[in-house]
Design a protein around this motif. Structure first.
Motif, PDB file in Angstrom:
ATOM      1  N   VAL A 249       3.884   9.331 -10.431  1.00 25.14           N
ATOM      2  CA  VAL A 249       2.532   9.483  -9.910  1.00 25.14           C
ATOM      3  C   VAL A 249       2.325   8.389  -8.870  1.00 25.14           C
ATOM      4  N   VAL A 250       1.930   8.789  -7.679  1.00 26.70           N
ATOM      5  CA  VAL A 250       1.805   7.884  -6.541  1.00 26.70           C
ATOM      6  C   VAL A 250       0.407   8.019  -5.958  1.00 26.70           C
ATOM      7  N   ASP A 251      -0.211   6.902  -5.619  1.00 31.86           N
ATOM      8  CA  ASP A 251      -1.459   6.913  -4.857  1.00 31.86           C
ATOM      9  C   ASP A 251      -1.233   6.039  -3.627  1.00 31.86           C
ATOM     10  N   LEU A 252      -1.063   6.670  -2.481  1.00 29.75           N
ATOM     11  CA  LEU A 252      -0.632   5.961  -1.281  1.00 29.75           C
ATOM     12  C   LEU A 252      -1.644   4.953  -0.780  1.00 29.75           C
ATOM     13  N   ALA A 253      -2.919   5.129  -1.131  1.00 28.42           N
ATOM     14  CA  ALA A 253      -3.950   4.193  -0.689  1.00 28.42           C
ATOM     15  C   ALA A 253      -4.085   2.996  -1.624  1.00 28.42           C
ATOM     16  N   ARG A 254      -3.503   3.071  -2.815  1.00 26.18           N
ATOM     17  CA  ARG A 254      -3.670   2.010  -3.814  1.00 26.18           C
ATOM     18  C   ARG A 254      -2.399   1.203  -4.048  1.00 26.18           C
ATOM     19  N   ALA A 255      -1.237   1.802  -3.768  1.00 29.80           N
ATOM     20  CA  ALA A 255       0.024   1.111  -4.027  1.00 29.80           C
ATOM     21  C   ALA A 255       1.089   1.647  -3.082  1.00 29.80           C
ATOM     22  N   TYR A 256       1.896   0.753  -2.524  1.00 28.46           N
ATOM     23  CA  TYR A 256       2.929   1.147  -1.564  1.00 28.46           C
ATOM     24  C   TYR A 256       4.018   1.957  -2.260  1.00 28.46           C
ATOM     25  N   PHE A 257       4.509   2.985  -1.573  1.00 26.61           N
ATOM     26  CA  PHE A 257       5.620   3.783  -2.082  1.00 26.61           C
ATOM     27  C   PHE A 257       6.420   4.309  -0.898  1.00 26.61           C
ATOM     28  N   SER A 258       7.747   4.204  -0.982  1.00 24.19           N
ATOM     29  CA  SER A 258       8.624   4.760   0.044  1.00 24.19           C
ATOM     30  C   SER A 258       9.567   5.769  -0.588  1.00 24.19           C
ATOM     31  N   ALA A 259       9.393   7.040  -0.214  1.00 23.36           N
ATOM     32  CA  ALA A 259      10.293   8.081  -0.713  1.00 23.36           C
ATOM     33  C   ALA A 259      11.675   7.972  -0.083  1.00 23.36           C
ATOM     34  N   ARG A 260      11.794   7.256   1.028  1.00 20.17           N
ATOM     35  CA  ARG A 260      13.053   7.221   1.762  1.00 20.17           C
ATOM     36  C   ARG A 260      14.138   6.393   1.086  1.00 20.17           C
ATOM     37  N   LEU A 261      13.795   5.719  -0.015  1.00 26.86           N
ATOM     38  CA  LEU A 261      14.807   4.955  -0.738  1.00 26.86           C
ATOM     39  C   LEU A 261      15.319   5.705  -1.964  1.00 26.86           C
ATOM     40  N   SER A 262      15.027   6.992  -2.058  1.00 26.43           N
ATOM     41  CA  SER A 262      15.449   7.789  -3.210  1.00 26.43           C
ATOM     42  C   SER A 262      16.957   7.705  -3.432  1.00 26.43           C
ATOM     43  N   THR A 263      17.734   7.951  -2.381  1.00 26.37           N
ATOM     44  CA  THR A 263      19.191   7.913  -2.505  1.00 26.37           C
ATOM     45  C   THR A 263      19.677   6.510  -2.838  1.00 26.37           C
ATOM     46  N   GLU A 264      19.040   5.493  -2.279  1.00 26.20           N
ATOM     47  CA  GLU A 264      19.422   4.110  -2.552  1.00 26.20           C
ATOM     48  C   GLU A 264      19.190   3.754  -4.013  1.00 26.20           C
ATOM     49  N   ARG A 265      18.062   4.187  -4.563  1.00 21.71           N
ATOM     50  CA  ARG A 265      17.782   3.892  -5.971  1.00 21.71           C
ATOM     51  C   ARG A 265      18.843   4.510  -6.881  1.00 21.71           C
ATOM     52  N   GLN A 266      19.223   5.747  -6.587  1.00 20.67           N
ATOM     53  CA  GLN A 266      20.236   6.399  -7.403  1.00 20.67           C
ATOM     54  C   GLN A 266      21.604   5.749  -7.226  1.00 20.67           C
ATOM     55  N   ARG A 267      21.894   5.279  -6.012  1.00 19.79           N
ATOM     56  CA  ARG A 267      23.166   4.593  -5.772  1.00 19.79           C
ATOM     57  C   ARG A 267      23.282   3.348  -6.635  1.00 19.79           C
ATOM     58  N   VAL A 268      22.219   2.552  -6.686  1.00 20.15           N
ATOM     59  CA  VAL A 268      22.247   1.335  -7.497  1.00 20.15           C
ATOM     60  C   VAL A 268      22.428   1.691  -8.968  1.00 20.15           C
ATOM     61  N   CYS A 269      21.725   2.722  -9.425  1.00 16.29           N
ATOM     62  CA  CYS A 269      21.858   3.154 -10.823  1.00 16.29           C
ATOM     63  C   CYS A 269      23.297   3.553 -11.130  1.00 16.29           C
ATOM     64  N   ASP A 270      23.924   4.266 -10.210  1.00 19.44           N
ATOM     65  CA  ASP A 270      25.293   4.726 -10.422  1.00 19.44           C
ATOM     66  C   ASP A 270      26.282   3.564 -10.507  1.00 19.44           C
ATOM     67  N   GLU A 271      25.950   2.435  -9.886  1.00 19.41           N
ATOM     68  CA  GLU A 271      26.835   1.270  -9.902  1.00 19.41           C
ATOM     69  C   GLU A 271      26.698   0.439 -11.178  1.00 19.41           C
ATOM     70  N   MET A 272      25.630   0.664 -11.928  1.00 23.86           N
ATOM     71  CA  MET A 272      25.366  -0.151 -13.110  1.00 23.86           C
ATOM     72  C   MET A 272      26.298   0.195 -14.257  1.00 23.86           C
ATOM     73  N   THR A 273      26.474  -0.752 -15.155  1.00 18.63           N
ATOM     74  CA  THR A 273      27.135  -0.484 -16.424  1.00 18.63           C
ATOM     75  C   THR A 273      26.061  -0.326 -17.493  1.00 18.63           C
ATOM     76  N   GLU A 274      26.392   0.381 -18.553  1.00 18.57           N
ATOM     77  CA  GLU A 274      25.420   0.619 -19.613  1.00 18.57           C
ATOM     78  C   GLU A 274      24.990  -0.703 -20.258  1.00 18.57           C
ATOM     79  N   GLY A 275      23.688  -0.793 -20.544  1.00 23.14           N
ATOM     80  CA  GLY A 275      23.181  -1.928 -21.312  1.00 23.14           C
ATOM     81  C   GLY A 275      22.769  -3.133 -20.507  1.00 23.14           C
ATOM     82  N   GLU A 276      22.738  -3.043 -19.196  1.00 26.07           N
ATOM     83  CA  GLU A 276      22.320  -4.189 -18.386  1.00 26.07           C
ATOM     84  C   GLU A 276      20.845  -4.521 -18.604  1.00 26.07           C
ATOM     85  N   ARG A 277      20.526  -5.805 -18.411  1.00 24.46           N
ATOM     86  CA  ARG A 277      19.141  -6.270 -18.394  1.00 24.46           C
ATOM     87  C   ARG A 277      18.738  -6.427 -16.930  1.00 24.46           C
TER      88      ARG A 277
END
Length: 308
Positions: free
Chosen positions: A140-168
């Motif tokens: 849930v996004v409210d563009l007038a109340r909090a910043y959000f960039s949809a253009r980092l969608s692929t980047e977020r998934q890339r970082v997740c894919d690089e993680m090992t299970e159980g990281e803090r």
């Protein structure tokens, strides 16, 4: 169609079995060029992009016939954000996609300590709120109340894919939670902090919406996080592109030796922040271009392996 009728575009190469998921992620990020047809290349599909991103290549594509010339806009869930105050164009954009409910025009830059913008509704519903879907997550996004960039969608998934299970993980500038909730798929714990009360309120809503039990929302200035949590995290996310550098000390005070800091910044030259980073204990640092930001700037990430 003759080669003369083809157009050259940047594109992302994906395996055909993953093509639909990647196509949806590019749509969510406003990166898919819908004016031309994706094309097959052996076992891969080439998905055309509106701009160059990390790992992109160039190829020739066939335009869709009778493609309507719509004003330039960015998609965020069911909202289109236009670059010009054009009500007639906004009406055409709204009619072009059944999923759209609102067309906005920003009347201010991203500004203030909460990184928000003001908008004018050009067409559709009188709202700045929408739901964005990325890789199975719903924000849930409210563009007038909090910043959000949809253009980092692929980047977020890339970082997740690089993680090992159980990281803090700690996300120092979490906003409504797109990085935090994506990385929660593999993390044992994610601390998601933000200074903006509206962002943290939406973050809490998104934690419930995505049924995550390993994400802790924190309303706090990131500079104070080391005093609360200490040097206990395997991975630190620093996505505050125009101001992150002043928080590098806090990031190193949060990340254990051998852990990774993802420091995002807007840069106009290669290696711009390497000296600032190497003022801290660094085992290794890699710089990557994430996406174009303007003709002279790009969004970069410095991936830092913390030394002892």
């Amino acid at each position: 169609m003759d080669d003369e009728e083809r157009v050259r575009r940047w594109c992302r190469r994906v395996e055909k079995r993953r093509a639909e998921a990647e196509r949806q992620a590019l749509i969510a990020g406003g990166l898919l060029d819908r004016g031309v047809r994706p094309c097959a290349d052996g076992d891969d599909l080439l998905l055309p992009l509106v701009e160059r991103v990390e790992g992109a290549e160039e190829a020739m594509f066939k335009p869709f016939p009778h493609h309507e010339d719509l004003p330039r806009h960015e998609l965020v869930g069911g909202i289109a954000i236009m670059q010009e105050e054009d009500r007639a164009g906004a009406a055409r954009v709204l009619a072009s996609r059944p999923s759209l409910h609102t067309v906005l025009f920003p009347t201010s830059a991203v500004e203030g300590e909460f990184r928000t913008r003001e908008f004018l509704v050009l067409a559709g519903e009188e709202t700045t709120q929408t739901v964005v879907t990325e890789h199975g997550h719903h924000f849930v996004v409210d563009l007038a109340r909090a910043y959000f960039s949809a253009r980092l969608s692929t980047e977020r998934q890339r970082v997740c894919d690089e993680m090992t299970e159980g990281e803090r993980v700690v996300d120092m500038f979490a906003g409504v939670g797109p990085f935090a909730l994506t990385l929660a798929d593999r993390a044992s714990l994610v601390v998601a902090a933000d200074l903006n009360p509206a962002a943290v309120s939406l973050l809490c809503e998104n934690i419930r919406k995505n049924q995550k039990t390993n994400v802790i929302p924190v309303l706090a200035d990131a500079i104070h996080l080391p005093g609360v949590f200490g040097r206990t995290f395997d991975r630190v996310i620093m996505n505050l592109p125009m101001e992150s550098v002043q928080f590098l000390g806090a990031a190193f005070a949060l990340c254990r030796p051998g852990g990774t800091i993802h420091f995002y910044a807007l840069v106009d030259e290669e290696g711009k922040y390497l000296d600032a980073i190497r003022a801290f204990p660094v085992a290794e640092v890699r710089e990557r271009r994430v996406r174009s930001y303007s003709p002279a700037e790009w969004h970069a990430v410095y991936e830092i392996e913390v030394g002892g």
